[in-house]
Enzyme design. Structure first.
Site, PDB file in Angstrom:
ATOM      1  CG  ASP A  27      -1.769   1.189   1.380  1.00  8.28           C
ATOM      2  OD1 ASP A  27      -2.354   1.613   0.363  1.00  8.28           O
ATOM      3  OD2 ASP A  27      -1.853   1.745   2.495  1.00  8.28           O
TER       4      ASP A  27
ATOM      5  CG  ASP B  65      -1.438   7.622   0.554  1.00  7.00           C
ATOM      6  OD1 ASP B  65      -0.351   8.036   0.119  1.00  7.00           O
ATOM      7  OD2 ASP B  65      -2.520   7.779  -0.053  1.00  7.00           O
TER       8      ASP B  65
HETATM    9 MG   LIG Z   1      -2.805   3.192   3.608  1.00 11.35          MG
END
Ligand SMILES: [Mg+2]
Ligand SMILES: [Zn+2]
Length: 179
Positions: free
Chosen positions: A7, A9
């Site tokens: 992922d 962020d």
């Molecule tokens: Mg995230």
């Protein structure tokens, strides 16, 4: 092929409730760039799977997202690593798409792109939906306790077999030691 799915962020960079809308707002988390570089140097391919509903919400354009990702790739390169590909869901929560996590669409795209079975491929995320998408695609979900990670950990209900580490760097240590 050794592949890791991350992922973006809250895993690689600081997250913001106001979204990351400009390259200046994209700030790497401590140790994350070096962690990616260690994977790259060990022959791993690193790909990103990221929900970016800010596109559907009109908060930033695809050009801006590309500029953010150019910065990300530049900083990873300076650290000595590489991002093989970035898979993005541009949709909003109400669009009913197959790619917005917790749906596994991005992971299926990755499996097709590399023509591999994702069984056991480590996937790191800080939100429950990252782990759910990873698990649905057969990946090994890893929760990092950066970004939303502490809240996600506290709420519980993680997919079976989820491993928990303080941050991406410690997750990568584990992946490399099992490699
Ligand atoms: Mg995230
Ligand atoms: Zn989507």
């Amino acid at each position: 092929m050794k592949l890791a799915i991350l992922d973006r962020d809250g895993v690689i960079n600081h997250d913001s409730a106001e979204f990351i809308k400009h390259p200046d707002e994209w700030i790497a988390l401590p140790g994350s760039l070096d962690a990616i570089a260690r994977l790259s140097r060990s022959g791993w391919r690193v790909v990103i799977a990221s929900n970016q509903s800010g596109l559907a919400r009109g908060l930033f354009s695809m050009d801006t997202l590309n500029a953010i990702h150019a910065k990300l790739r530049r900083e990873v390169a300076v650290a000595g690593g590489a991002i093989d590909a970035i898979f993005v869901c541009p949709h909003g929560p109400d669009d009913g798409c197959a790619c917005r996590k917790p749906n596994p669409g991005l992971f299926h795209d990755i499996a097709r792109r590399y023509d591999i079975d994702l069984k056991g491929v480590p996937a790191a995320g800080d939100s429950l939906r990252d782990l759910q998408a990873a698990a649905a695609a057969g990946c090994a979900p890893w929760l990092v306790l950066t970004g939303n990670g502490p809240k996600t950990h506290e709420k519980g209900g993680l997919p079976a077999g989820t491993r928990v580490t303080a941050d991406l760097s410690l997750a990568v240590d584990a992946w490399l030691s099992e490699d």
